[in-house]
Design a protein around this motif. Sequence first.
Motif, PDB file in Angstrom:
ATOM      1  N   PRO A  74       0.804  -1.238   0.000  1.00 20.65           N
ATOM      2  CA  PRO A  74       0.000   0.000   0.000  1.00 20.65           C
ATOM      3  C   PRO A  74       0.827   1.273   0.000  1.00 20.65           C
ATOM      4  N   GLU A  75       2.069   1.210   0.476  1.00 17.53           N
ATOM      5  CA  GLU A  75       2.933   2.388   0.480  1.00 17.53           C
ATOM      6  C   GLU A  75       3.734   2.516  -0.810  1.00 17.53           C
ATOM      7  N   GLY A  76       3.538   1.570  -1.729  1.00 18.12           N
ATOM      8  CA  GLY A  76       4.237   1.640  -3.009  1.00 18.12           C
ATOM      9  C   GLY A  76       5.595   0.981  -3.014  1.00 18.12           C
ATOM     10  N   ARG A  77       5.992   0.346  -1.927  1.00 21.70           N
ATOM     11  CA  ARG A  77       7.296  -0.314  -1.852  1.00 21.70           C
ATOM     12  C   ARG A  77       7.174  -1.752  -2.360  1.00 21.70           C
ATOM     13  N   VAL A  78       8.274  -2.279  -2.883  1.00 24.74           N
ATOM     14  CA  VAL A  78       8.278  -3.641  -3.401  1.00 24.74           C
ATOM     15  C   VAL A  78       9.264  -4.493  -2.605  1.00 24.74           C
ATOM     16  N   ALA A  79       9.014  -5.808  -2.620  1.00 20.27           N
ATOM     17  CA  ALA A  79       9.889  -6.767  -1.938  1.00 20.27           C
ATOM     18  C   ALA A  79      10.706  -7.501  -2.992  1.00 20.27           C
ATOM     19  N   LEU A  80      12.015  -7.563  -2.761  1.00 21.01           N
ATOM     20  CA  LEU A  80      12.926  -8.325  -3.610  1.00 21.01           C
ATOM     21  C   LEU A  80      13.352  -9.579  -2.863  1.00 21.01           C
ATOM     22  N   SER A  81      13.389 -10.703  -3.561  1.00 20.00           N
ATOM     23  CA  SER A  81      13.911 -11.940  -2.985  1.00 20.00           C
ATOM     24  C   SER A  81      14.703 -12.664  -4.055  1.00 20.00           C
ATOM     25  N   CYS A  82      15.422 -13.680  -3.641  1.00 22.48           N
ATOM     26  CA  CYS A  82      16.253 -14.442  -4.565  1.00 22.48           C
ATOM     27  C   CYS A  82      15.942 -15.924  -4.388  1.00 22.48           C
ATOM     28  N   LYS A  83      15.646 -16.593  -5.484  1.00 24.86           N
ATOM     29  CA  LYS A  83      15.346 -18.022  -5.424  1.00 24.86           C
ATOM     30  C   LYS A  83      16.529 -18.798  -4.857  1.00 24.86           C
ATOM     31  N   GLY A  84      16.262 -19.591  -3.807  1.00 24.65           N
ATOM     32  CA  GLY A  84      17.306 -20.403  -3.190  1.00 24.65           C
ATOM     33  C   GLY A  84      18.104 -19.691  -2.124  1.00 24.65           C
ATOM     34  N   GLU A  85      17.771 -18.423  -1.862  1.00 25.67           N
ATOM     35  CA  GLU A  85      18.502 -17.651  -0.854  1.00 25.67           C
ATOM     36  C   GLU A  85      17.519 -17.157   0.204  1.00 25.67           C
ATOM     37  N   PRO A  86      17.965 -17.111   1.481  1.00 23.31           N
ATOM     38  CA  PRO A  86      17.088 -16.568   2.516  1.00 23.31           C
ATOM     39  C   PRO A  86      17.046 -15.044   2.453  1.00 23.31           C
ATOM     40  N   GLY A  87      16.040 -14.475   3.125  1.00 25.30           N
ATOM     41  CA  GLY A  87      15.960 -13.026   3.258  1.00 25.30           C
ATOM     42  C   GLY A  87      15.188 -12.352   2.126  1.00 25.30           C
ATOM     43  N   ARG A  88      14.921 -11.085   2.355  1.00 25.57           N
ATOM     44  CA  ARG A  88      14.242 -10.261   1.359  1.00 25.57           C
ATOM     45  C   ARG A  88      14.639  -8.814   1.563  1.00 25.57           C
ATOM     46  N   VAL A  89      14.415  -8.006   0.548  1.00 32.00           N
ATOM     47  CA  VAL A  89      14.722  -6.577   0.572  1.00 32.00           C
ATOM     48  C   VAL A  89      13.429  -5.811   0.338  1.00 32.00           C
ATOM     49  N   SER A  90      13.185  -4.784   1.139  1.00 29.58           N
ATOM     50  CA  SER A  90      12.064  -3.877   0.938  1.00 29.58           C
ATOM     51  C   SER A  90      12.614  -2.547   0.438  1.00 29.58           C
ATOM     52  N   THR A  91      12.151  -2.112  -0.724  1.00 31.23           N
ATOM     53  CA  THR A  91      12.726  -0.905  -1.321  1.00 31.23           C
ATOM     54  C   THR A  91      11.706  -0.176  -2.182  1.00 31.23           C
ATOM     55  N   ASP A  92      12.104   0.984  -2.617  1.00 29.06           N
ATOM     56  CA  ASP A  92      11.279   1.766  -3.523  1.00 29.06           C
ATOM     57  C   ASP A  92      11.517   1.290  -4.953  1.00 29.06           C
ATOM     58  N   PRO A  93      10.473   1.192  -5.787  1.00 26.19           N
ATOM     59  CA  PRO A  93      10.670   0.736  -7.172  1.00 26.19           C
ATOM     60  C   PRO A  93      11.677   1.579  -7.939  1.00 26.19           C
ATOM     61  N   ALA A  94      11.875   2.834  -7.524  1.00 26.20           N
ATOM     62  CA  ALA A  94      12.820   3.690  -8.235  1.00 26.20           C
ATOM     63  C   ALA A  94      14.246   3.182  -8.143  1.00 26.20           C
ATOM     64  N   THR A  95      14.537   2.314  -7.162  1.00 24.25           N
ATOM     65  CA  THR A  95      15.898   1.787  -7.019  1.00 24.25           C
ATOM     66  C   THR A  95      16.158   0.610  -7.944  1.00 24.25           C
ATOM     67  N   LEU A  96      15.136   0.129  -8.634  1.00 29.87           N
ATOM     68  CA  LEU A  96      15.291  -1.049  -9.481  1.00 29.87           C
ATOM     69  C   LEU A  96      15.704  -0.657 -10.889  1.00 29.87           C
ATOM     70  N   PRO A  97      16.615  -1.387 -11.493  1.00 29.92           N
ATOM     71  CA  PRO A  97      16.928  -1.165 -12.908  1.00 29.92           C
ATOM     72  C   PRO A  97      15.699  -1.461 -13.762  1.00 29.92           C
ATOM     73  N   ALA A  98      15.566  -0.750 -14.849  1.00 23.99           N
ATOM     74  CA  ALA A  98      14.377  -0.900 -15.691  1.00 23.99           C
ATOM     75  C   ALA A  98      14.217  -2.328 -16.195  1.00 23.99           C
ATOM     76  N   GLN A  99      15.353  -3.042 -16.384  1.00 23.35           N
ATOM     77  CA  GLN A  99      15.273  -4.377 -16.972  1.00 23.35           C
ATOM     78  C   GLN A  99      14.570  -5.385 -16.079  1.00 23.35           C
ATOM     79  N   ILE A 100      14.531  -5.155 -14.768  1.00 21.35           N
ATOM     80  CA  ILE A 100      13.931  -6.171 -13.895  1.00 21.35           C
ATOM     81  C   ILE A 100      12.562  -5.759 -13.371  1.00 21.35           C
ATOM     82  N   ILE A 101      12.083  -4.584 -13.769  1.00 26.39           N
ATOM     83  CA  ILE A 101      10.737  -4.184 -13.352  1.00 26.39           C
ATOM     84  C   ILE A 101       9.734  -5.042 -14.111  1.00 26.39           C
ATOM     85  N   PRO A 102       8.853  -5.747 -13.450  1.00 30.70           N
ATOM     86  CA  PRO A 102       7.881  -6.607 -14.132  1.00 30.70           C
ATOM     87  C   PRO A 102       7.010  -5.819 -15.097  1.00 30.70           C
TER      88      PRO A 102
END
Length: 295
Positions: A60-88
């Motif tokens: 609801p705040e516009g933040r996205v969660a990043l995770s990695c297959k096979g790795e623990p943990g996740r990242v909460s960040t603003d979509p503006a920090t993502l490279p354009a190539q990985i934005i769904p």
Amino acid sequence: MTFSDSEGAHSTGTRFYDGRSAAAHAVTLRWSDAFLSIDGEAGELAVWPRARLVVGEPDPEGRVALSCKGEPGRVSTDPATLPAQIIPRRMKRRHYLGWLMVGVVALVLAFVLVVRLPAVGAALVPRSAENQLGEMVEAVVVGKHKVCRGEEGQRALEQLEARLAHAAGIAQPVHLEVVDRKMINALTLPGARMVIMRGLIERVGNADQLAGVMAHETGHIARRDPMVALFRGAGIGVISATLGINLGFADVSSLAGRLVGLSYSRDMERLADANGVAYLQASGLRSDGLAGFLR
């Protein structure tokens, strides 16, 4: 491992949850062509291959969660920090839809400004200011041309226009000038002013046709069409500068040129025709003069 400066470091309230505790680590994301490095205050906390990254839906705040297959943990960040190539694609579609909505709103505002605002602006101009503007513009339009001063003809035209203006409900007297020019034309100016060219009077077949043309122009005066057209064509900035405190110092020559060069919209012309016929009928005059002249 080398990280590209072009996709450098980002830190916009980004948090990393390692999956082993509930602690949130403030981190910086560093992107390379193949990896994402998650750097905390004490150093590198994790390195994830970009090919295995998963981007979640925005919260609801516009933040996205990043995770990695096979790795623990996740990242909460603003979509503006993502490279354009990985934005769904779904997020990109929402982005494009957002811009589409902005475009639609802009078109609506443009319609209001171009179509509606000129009439509103003209209605708000005080009559005294419009009369002063009309007087100055007429002086420029008439310019060095000789004004026809035949008393009998002038009196006949003024009496005819007085009848039409009364039928139109125009409160102030219409100021009428006949200019010694061969041009077949008549103009309406701000402040209930009409300029008729000698060429028009010579071209009309009879008095009924001249009355029809004058009735049409009276229709423009009654609806303050010169001011509406001026707002629409010259721009609100020009009008406000002209009608403001420094009215006497405005570039009236430029404004007069704009006014003479403006054309009324089809709706304005259609209403002027219809109203002109009504004024002629209310004045007890023939109503087919304008049509006969145009033919």
